[in-house]
Structure formats: C-alpha cells, structure tokens
Design an enzyme around this catalytic site. Sequence first.
Site, mmCIF file in Angstrom:
data_model
loop_
_atom_site.group_PDB
_atom_site.id
_atom_site.type_symbol
_atom_site.label_atom_id
_atom_site.label_comp_id
_atom_site.label_asym_id
_atom_site.label_seq_id
_atom_site.Cartn_x
_atom_site.Cartn_y
_atom_site.Cartn_z
ATOM 1 N N ARG A 76 -51.473 0.614 11.636
ATOM 2 C CA ARG A 76 -51.137 0.863 13.040
ATOM 3 C C ARG A 76 -50.018 1.904 13.090
ATOM 4 N NH1 ARG A 76 -46.906 -2.198 16.299
ATOM 5 N NH2 ARG A 76 -47.365 -1.645 18.449
ATOM 6 N N HIS A 120 -44.970 4.454 21.732
ATOM 7 C CA HIS A 120 -43.954 3.646 21.054
ATOM 8 C C HIS A 120 -42.596 4.306 21.333
ATOM 9 C CE1 HIS A 120 -43.389 0.612 17.590
ATOM 10 N NE2 HIS A 120 -42.172 0.992 17.935
ATOM 11 N N GLU A 165 -44.244 -2.897 23.170
ATOM 12 C CA GLU A 165 -43.041 -3.583 23.627
ATOM 13 C C GLU A 165 -42.428 -2.933 24.869
ATOM 14 O OE1 GLU A 165 -40.348 -3.846 20.318
ATOM 15 O OE2 GLU A 165 -41.672 -5.106 19.142
ATOM 16 N N ASN A 294 -45.764 -9.058 18.938
ATOM 17 C CA ASN A 294 -44.712 -8.769 17.958
ATOM 18 C C ASN A 294 -43.700 -9.901 17.977
ATOM 19 O OD1 ASN A 294 -46.027 -6.359 17.693
ATOM 20 N ND2 ASN A 294 -44.365 -5.077 18.477
ATOM 21 N N TYR A 296 -40.208 -11.527 15.726
ATOM 22 C CA TYR A 296 -39.236 -11.469 14.623
ATOM 23 C C TYR A 296 -38.351 -12.706 14.558
ATOM 24 C CZ TYR A 296 -40.564 -6.598 14.145
ATOM 25 O OH TYR A 296 -41.281 -5.451 13.929
ATOM 26 N N GLU A 359 -46.770 -6.797 14.817
ATOM 27 C CA GLU A 359 -45.529 -6.540 14.068
ATOM 28 C C GLU A 359 -44.896 -7.872 13.705
ATOM 29 O OE1 GLU A 359 -42.452 -4.092 15.772
ATOM 30 O OE2 GLU A 359 -43.925 -2.660 16.535
HETATM 31 O O1 IFM Z 1 -38.403 -1.106 14.473
HETATM 32 C C1 IFM Z 1 -38.797 -1.881 15.555
HETATM 33 C C2 IFM Z 1 -40.109 -1.395 16.126
HETATM 34 O O2 IFM Z 1 -40.056 -0.063 16.474
HETATM 35 C C3 IFM Z 1 -40.463 -2.188 17.360
HETATM 36 N N1 IFM Z 1 -40.416 -3.600 17.108
HETATM 37 C C4 IFM Z 1 -39.242 -4.130 16.438
HETATM 38 C C5 IFM Z 1 -38.954 -3.331 15.185
HETATM 39 C C6 IFM Z 1 -37.709 -3.897 14.467
HETATM 40 O O3 IFM Z 1 -36.603 -3.845 15.285
#
Ligand code: IFM
Length: 461
Positions: A76, A120, A165, A294, A296, A359
């Site tokens: 991607r 992006h 995002e 996404n 984290y 992500e």
């Molecule tokens: O690096 C970023 C990415 O561009 C978008 N999502 C989160 C990642 C980590 O912060």
Amino acid sequence: MTGLFPEGFRWGAATAAYQIEGAVAAGGRTPSIWDTFSHTPGAILGGDTGDVACDHYHRYREDVALMAKLGLADYRFSISWTRVLPVDGRSVNQAGLDFYSELVDELLGHGVRPLITLYHWDLPQYLQDRGGWTNRETAQRFADFASIIAERLGDRVPSFTTLNEPWCSAFLGHASGEHAPGLRDNAAAFTAAHHLLLAHGLGVQALRAGLPAGRDVSITLNPAVIRPASAAQQDQEAAELADLVGNRVFLDPLFHARLSPELVAATASVTDWAFVREGDLGLISSPIDFLGVNYYTPAIVGRAPVEQGNPWPGIDGVFAHPHTDPQTAMGWQVEPEGLTNLLIALSHERPGLPMVVTENGSAYPDTVDAHGQIFDGERSCYLRAHVDAVAAAIQAGVDVRGYLVWSLLDNFEWAWGYSQRFGIIHVDFATQERRLKESGKAYAQIIAAHGLGSDTPDSSC
Ligand code: IFM
C-alpha cells in the site's frame, strides 16, 4: 494461534509518498503543504524535512525487490498529488504519472499487488493557498485527481483508497496544529473534516466512473479506541466527548448518512455545521468495498489536564493522558486487545462490510550491531501480538481480509522527523542503505506460515 486466517487473507506493508519518496523537486513535482510545513522553523523535531527521506523515488526497484524477498502479497503506497498535478490541478504531468506507472509495473512483475491511497496528507500548496480543506472546492479538486489516477492506473491496480486517516488531516492539521497546515482553529477543523468526507464521497463516485469493474474502493480511518482515565463521572464524560470528535464525526456520515446529533450539540459553541449542504451526506455514504482500519494504541482521556498530557484536538476541556507501560518509543501503550475490540466494534457499526488492517506497527530506537544486524525484539513481539489480535477478531466472526504492517521502511515520521523508526527494514539516512531487521525476518516467517505457525516461535515476548 494458527490456521485462523482464511485462505484469501493477504499480508502486506504500507508507506506514504511524503514519508519515503524524497526527490521533492524531481520530474516537475511542486510543493505540498508538508513541504511548506516541514520547512517552517520549529514545526518538525530536529528541523527534519521529507526532501530526501528514503529516496524511494530513485530506489523503488531495490525496495520492491525487498518486498518480494519478504513475501509480501500487497503493498500500500500513496500518490503525491503534486507529482501528478503540479500546477493548477488540471494539467497532468506525464513524468509524475510515469513514476507511479513504473512502480506499479515493478510491483506486478514481482508478484506484489499494488494498493493505492490517493491522499495521505500531502495537499498541493496551491490548493492550500485557496483555503485548503476549509474550502469546499478542494473536495471537487480531489475528485478530479481521483478520476485521473483511475483512468491512468486503473487498468493494473485492483484497489484504491480515497483518504488515509482524515481525522489527522482535519484535527492535527487544523486544531492542534501539529501537522500541516499547522492551524489552531477548532471551527476550521470541523469544516475540514466535512470537506474531507465530501472529497471521499466525490472521490468514490469518480473512481467508480473511471475504473474497470471489479476494482475495490475504500477509505482508511484511524478510529480512536477511547478509555476514560478513571471511573469518575467527569472522565466518563471526557471519553464520550472524545468519541464524538474522534469517531462519530466520521462514522455517522460514512455509515449512517447523518450527522451525530450529540456531536452537533457538543460543538454548538464552535460551529453551526452550515457547511453541510443538501446531498452531501448521501454522497459521503456511497457504498465502499471495505474499510481500512489503522490501529496503534488506545487513547486514555480525562477532564483534568495532566503533566505530559495534550489537549484532545477539536474540543476544549478534554485531555489525552500519558500511557502506561509497556510503551513504544512514541510513548504509545502496547495494547493488542484494543485492535481486536476495535475490529469487533466496527463490524457492528457496519455489518457485512469487510475490513483490512491497513496500518499497524511500532517505533523503537533500533541499533545496528557490528555485524550490521538489527535485533528489534520488541517490534517483533508487537507484531506477533497484533497479528494474534487480528486472529482473535476473525475468530469472533469479523470479516478481516488483510494485514499491512506499518511500515516497510524507516521513514519521515511527520512532526517527529526521523527520530522515530517504524520500519521492518532499517534505513541509514546518511547512506540510504537498507537492512532487513529481525522483525522483518519474523514477518516473513509469519507470511510464509500464513499466520503465527509453529515456525514462528514467540522468542522472548
Ligand atoms: O506514520 C504514520 C502514518 O503516516 C499514518 N498512520 C500513523 C503512522 C505512525 O504515526
């Protein structure tokens, strides 16, 4: 866990144009808002910019060969809007298109499926000069851009994502000012959020009109997994407000063709939402083929400001609290079950819509040893735990079709510059040498085993 990933489940990696390409003036490319922002004194840690980044523009063949070595099924990447439309948004720059066309061919030649993200975060500066995402016209310009990419690359690319995002573009870009264009104006953030959604809706229509049958169209969100800092009533309220501004603002228009009445009430002193016009919500809720997710870390929020806690962007009186251990180098709490719960919650939001984890990854301060090896055990553990979390969601009945690690390469981590390394491939930014990290090898094993098989031992996790 093994055997839990359905046969067609796809493994891949993700990147974004400004974070890896460099070559910011090559082939006629002009500045985006991130070029302007990164050159603004004080905006980026260490004064870093994406001018060179990973020089992927010149080294993409080497990078694609590494993808093939890892066994990636999907890659991607995003398109730099100003490479393709450098001047006025209408005259197509063939050199810019050629770069992406050659990248697509290189990927296909190595058996890697190209997945394109159109936006992006790198809006053309010439559009920002006319108001950027606070100007409704930008949404139409995005749709024009989408049509061009569909027409030129749609013959070979199976999957297109409109936005990555949009919460970050709207709220980090216009409310907290941490991202380009660096505004601190809550009202502008809500206007931008709506115009980004409108761009998505118009973009879906443009893609459907320009693409051959059978292509997937999607959007990628980073829904906030929100937890109140305590059981106190005021922290519960903070969590509800953060959910409105972090999640409902996108989920209600996209999946229910409506504005959240609670959000409208909570933001009454900031905006009257008059920028939402008749017909917009119908466009925004145009059907998509899957949702990109996404994830984290969770967000811990409360009413009271705390040391090292930031205000929650877009709404006054809500604060993000610092995280507890274990944490990554970003200070982000490692909580894989957050991903399972998020996927389950989203499957209830829009029953029947497949999802792809577009992500997921972690930053740690890697060191290269005397033999050129990078033993990034924490990243491997993070990866395994989150792959397991996806398996748990699938086991709970969620239709997850793929997992893309963030990121293929160490890269320009926005406001953090090059201080944070998310790659499964190490990049020496002085020499541009690429080295596969241990986590990259671990991921290759996961891919080969189609999940966490017996040949992917847990090492020291
Ligand atoms: O690096 C970023 C990415 O561009 C978008 N999502 C989160 C990642 C980590 O912060």
